[in-house]
Design a protein around this motif. Structure first.
Motif, PDB file in Angstrom:
ATOM      1  N   MET A  93      10.992 -32.167  -4.718  1.00 38.71           N
ATOM      2  CA  MET A  93      11.343 -31.763  -3.365  1.00 38.71           C
ATOM      3  C   MET A  93      11.575 -30.254  -3.281  1.00 38.71           C
ATOM      4  O   MET A  93      12.215 -29.668  -4.159  1.00 38.71           O
ATOM      5  N   SER A  94      11.038 -29.679  -2.216  1.00 39.59           N
ATOM      6  CA  SER A  94      11.227 -28.247  -1.972  1.00 39.59           C
ATOM      7  C   SER A  94      11.521 -28.036  -0.499  1.00 39.59           C
ATOM      8  O   SER A  94      11.464 -28.963   0.310  1.00 39.59           O
ATOM      9  N   LEU A  95      11.847 -26.791  -0.154  1.00 41.85           N
ATOM     10  CA  LEU A  95      12.278 -26.452   1.194  1.00 41.85           C
ATOM     11  C   LEU A  95      11.647 -25.126   1.586  1.00 41.85           C
ATOM     12  O   LEU A  95      11.661 -24.175   0.802  1.00 41.85           O
ATOM     13  N   THR A  96      11.075 -25.061   2.786  1.00 41.61           N
ATOM     14  CA  THR A  96      10.597 -23.795   3.331  1.00 41.61           C
ATOM     15  C   THR A  96      11.562 -23.354   4.414  1.00 41.61           C
ATOM     16  O   THR A  96      11.802 -24.088   5.382  1.00 41.61           O
ATOM     17  N   THR A  97      12.141 -22.160   4.282  1.00 41.73           N
ATOM     18  CA  THR A  97      13.232 -21.721   5.132  1.00 41.73           C
ATOM     19  C   THR A  97      13.148 -20.228   5.392  1.00 41.73           C
ATOM     20  O   THR A  97      12.497 -19.485   4.644  1.00 41.73           O
ATOM     21  N   ASN A  98      13.831 -19.763   6.452  1.00 45.78           N
ATOM     22  CA  ASN A  98      13.939 -18.316   6.660  1.00 45.78           C
ATOM     23  C   ASN A  98      15.095 -17.734   5.860  1.00 45.78           C
ATOM     24  O   ASN A  98      15.283 -16.517   5.836  1.00 45.78           O
ATOM     25  N   GLY A  99      15.881 -18.584   5.218  1.00 42.59           N
ATOM     26  CA  GLY A  99      16.906 -18.138   4.279  1.00 42.59           C
ATOM     27  C   GLY A  99      18.228 -17.713   4.874  1.00 42.59           C
ATOM     28  O   GLY A  99      19.175 -17.409   4.129  1.00 42.59           O
ATOM     29  N   ILE A 100      18.344 -17.688   6.188  1.00 43.01           N
ATOM     30  CA  ILE A 100      19.545 -17.127   6.805  1.00 43.01           C
ATOM     31  C   ILE A 100      20.811 -17.882   6.408  1.00 43.01           C
ATOM     32  O   ILE A 100      21.844 -17.278   6.138  1.00 43.01           O
ATOM     33  N   ALA A 101      20.749 -19.200   6.352  1.00 41.70           N
ATOM     34  CA  ALA A 101      21.935 -19.995   6.011  1.00 41.70           C
ATOM     35  C   ALA A 101      21.928 -20.479   4.572  1.00 41.70           C
ATOM     36  O   ALA A 101      22.756 -21.304   4.189  1.00 41.70           O
ATOM     37  N   LEU A 102      21.022 -19.966   3.784  1.00 42.34           N
ATOM     38  CA  LEU A 102      20.850 -20.498   2.431  1.00 42.34           C
ATOM     39  C   LEU A 102      22.047 -20.204   1.536  1.00 42.34           C
ATOM     40  O   LEU A 102      22.356 -20.977   0.618  1.00 42.34           O
ATOM     41  N   HIS A 103      22.742 -19.107   1.782  1.00 44.19           N
ATOM     42  CA  HIS A 103      23.901 -18.782   0.936  1.00 44.19           C
ATOM     43  C   HIS A 103      25.014 -19.822   1.080  1.00 44.19           C
ATOM     44  O   HIS A 103      25.845 -19.971   0.182  1.00 44.19           O
ATOM     45  N   ARG A 104      25.014 -20.551   2.195  1.00 43.83           N
ATOM     46  CA  ARG A 104      26.038 -21.575   2.411  1.00 43.83           C
ATOM     47  C   ARG A 104      25.628 -22.948   1.886  1.00 43.83           C
ATOM     48  O   ARG A 104      26.478 -23.824   1.710  1.00 43.83           O
ATOM     49  N   THR A 105      24.337 -23.165   1.660  1.00 47.09           N
ATOM     50  CA  THR A 105      23.852 -24.508   1.337  1.00 47.09           C
ATOM     51  C   THR A 105      23.135 -24.628   0.002  1.00 47.09           C
ATOM     52  O   THR A 105      22.865 -25.745  -0.446  1.00 47.09           O
ATOM     53  N   ALA A 106      22.819 -23.526  -0.641  1.00 43.87           N
ATOM     54  CA  ALA A 106      21.990 -23.567  -1.855  1.00 43.87           C
ATOM     55  C   ALA A 106      22.609 -24.439  -2.940  1.00 43.87           C
ATOM     56  O   ALA A 106      21.921 -25.255  -3.573  1.00 43.87           O
ATOM     57  N   VAL A 107      23.894 -24.287  -3.189  1.00 46.71           N
ATOM     58  CA  VAL A 107      24.544 -25.036  -4.262  1.00 46.71           C
ATOM     59  C   VAL A 107      24.510 -26.535  -3.958  1.00 46.71           C
ATOM     60  O   VAL A 107      24.183 -27.355  -4.832  1.00 46.71           O
ATOM     61  N   ALA A 108      24.832 -26.911  -2.717  1.00 47.05           N
ATOM     62  CA  ALA A 108      24.825 -28.328  -2.350  1.00 47.05           C
ATOM     63  C   ALA A 108      23.429 -28.917  -2.433  1.00 47.05           C
ATOM     64  O   ALA A 108      23.238 -30.055  -2.907  1.00 47.05           O
ATOM     65  N   LEU A 109      22.424 -28.176  -1.982  1.00 46.80           N
ATOM     66  CA  LEU A 109      21.055 -28.671  -2.031  1.00 46.80           C
ATOM     67  C   LEU A 109      20.593 -28.883  -3.471  1.00 46.80           C
ATOM     68  O   LEU A 109      19.957 -29.891  -3.796  1.00 46.80           O
ATOM     69  N   ALA A 110      20.925 -27.938  -4.331  1.00 45.41           N
ATOM     70  CA  ALA A 110      20.561 -28.072  -5.744  1.00 45.41           C
ATOM     71  C   ALA A 110      21.285 -29.262  -6.374  1.00 45.41           C
ATOM     72  O   ALA A 110      20.695 -30.033  -7.147  1.00 45.41           O
ATOM     73  N   ARG A 111      22.554 -29.418  -6.047  1.00 47.37           N
ATOM     74  CA  ARG A 111      23.339 -30.525  -6.605  1.00 47.37           C
ATOM     75  C   ARG A 111      22.782 -31.886  -6.199  1.00 47.37           C
ATOM     76  O   ARG A 111      22.774 -32.829  -6.986  1.00 47.37           O
ATOM     77  N   GLU A 112      22.264 -31.980  -4.971  1.00 48.73           N
ATOM     78  CA  GLU A 112      21.777 -33.268  -4.472  1.00 48.73           C
ATOM     79  C   GLU A 112      20.323 -33.551  -4.829  1.00 48.73           C
ATOM     80  O   GLU A 112      19.808 -34.615  -4.511  1.00 48.73           O
ATOM     81  N   GLY A 113      19.650 -32.593  -5.469  1.00 47.27           N
ATOM     82  CA  GLY A 113      18.329 -32.913  -5.996  1.00 47.27           C
ATOM     83  C   GLY A 113      17.166 -32.059  -5.533  1.00 47.27           C
ATOM     84  O   GLY A 113      16.024 -32.294  -5.950  1.00 47.27           O
ATOM     85  N   LEU A 114      17.406 -31.063  -4.655  1.00 43.81           N
ATOM     86  CA  LEU A 114      16.304 -30.178  -4.273  1.00 43.81           C
ATOM     87  C   LEU A 114      15.857 -29.389  -5.494  1.00 43.81           C
ATOM     88  O   LEU A 114      16.683 -28.908  -6.279  1.00 43.81           O
TER      89      LEU A 114
END
Length: 329
Positions: A93-114
């Motif tokens: 699984m991967s994600l295409t994003t503009n990155g604006i909110a990524l600093h708030r969600t990166a750790v959670a997304l990685a933890r859940e399997g992205l």
């Protein structure tokens, strides 16, 4: 399998989670934005997970890319990732994003399997970013990129579109910066997917122009077709490696014959091609109580009719009614 009449088999699913975006990139939508889909028209989290499950367990999908609009605007994103990571077999699984909110969600997304992210960044200059996106949020994108790298969502890939008269001189600087920060840079030719339908081929920065600019500053060695496979980007080894740069030349060097993608819009429509002018409605099937087998068969039929190519260069080419933000990258 999701096969078509030309022998291609789709194994890569692009899932648009929303058509909304918090930027207004000039090559995508007008400054005032667009009419967003109404909430009842959007697939629910449960519906998205069910369709991904059908794709993975019945139709041979092995890669899932979550897109938008801007997928980080989807409140249930982390939960969707976690539930899809629990599927057997487990898709990458991967994600295409503009990155604006990524600093708030990166750790959670990685933890859940992205597994990794693609982040859109067209310029290193904050003033140009503001002109291109009509928003002053350049520093947030840079912060998000670092957060993704630190969370292990690697390789972090940067998607850059060059626009004539705005950032067309930045290709070498972008590549040098990406190498310093251990990001993988891919340039994308501007495609006729803007909401304004203002795209003109003669105004587009071509792959040849991009490569000529890079060759003046770097030694580029073609990676070759074997390594590329069905990936849309042609890649070059930079200065002997290990870093690489890619160019996605959808207009001047189309790669349709190796396409392995199928697309699901945020309102539950299957698109066999980014430039398709027809869609197949799975949302209605879901909400009318259709079993998984029936939904899978409808999906297979939609992909069986996939055209040989996008046909951007054809005299009768017709730009899709939906813009990129409503289709998903």
């Amino acid at each position: 399998m999701l096969a078509d009449t030309f022998g291609r088999v789709a194994t890569d699913l692009r899932v648009s989670l929303t058509d909304r975006c918090n930027l207004r990139c000039s090559y995508c939508m007008p400054e005032e934005g667009l009419q967003w889909l109404a909430k009842p028209d959007l697939l629910t989290d449960d519906e998205i997970v069910r369709l991904v499950q059908i794709a993975v367990t019945r139709l041979g999908i092995t890669e899932v890319r979550f897109t938008g609009g801007e997928p980080l605007l989807r409140p249930g994103l982390v939960g969707i990732v976690a539930r899809c990571a629990a599927l057997e077999p487990r898709p990458r699984m991967s994600l295409t994003t503009n990155g604006i909110a990524l600093h708030r969600t990166a750790v959670a997304l990685a933890r859940e399997g992205l597994n990794r992210v693609n982040v859109s960044l067209d310029t290193l200059r904050p003033d140009v970013f503001k002109r291109l996106t009509r928003r002053d949020r350049h520093s947030e994108v840079l912060r998000g990129l670092q957060a993704a790298r630190d969370a292990g969502l690697t390789p972090v890939k940067i998607n850059a579109v060059l626009m004539r008269g705005l950032n067309d001189d930045e290709a070498p600087d972008l590549l040098a910066w990406a190498i310093r920060n251990d990001y993988e840079l891919r340039f994308i030719e501007q495609m006729p997917l803007d909401a304004q339908h203002g795209w003109k081929r003669e105004g587009m920065i071509t792959a040849e122009e991009i490569l000529n600019s890079l060759h003046a500053h770097f030694q580029l060695t073609p990676e070759g077709e074997r390594e590329r496979g069905s990936a849309p980007a042609e890649r070059w080894i930079v200065d002997g490696g290990p870093h690489r740069v890619g160019v996605i030349a959808s207009v001047t060097r189309p790669f349709c014959s190796a396409c392995d993608r199928t697309r699901l819009t945020a309102d539950g429509q299957i698109r066999s091609c980014l430039f398709a002018t027809e869609e197949t409605d799975l949302r209605e099937a879901l909400r009318s109580g259709a079993p998984d087998e029936e939904i899978a068969e409808a999906w297979q039929l939609a992909m069986w009719g996939k055209k040989a190519g996008a046909g951007i260069g054809d005299p009768d080419f017709e730009q899709p009614d939906r813009p990129m933000s409503a289709i998903g990258g």
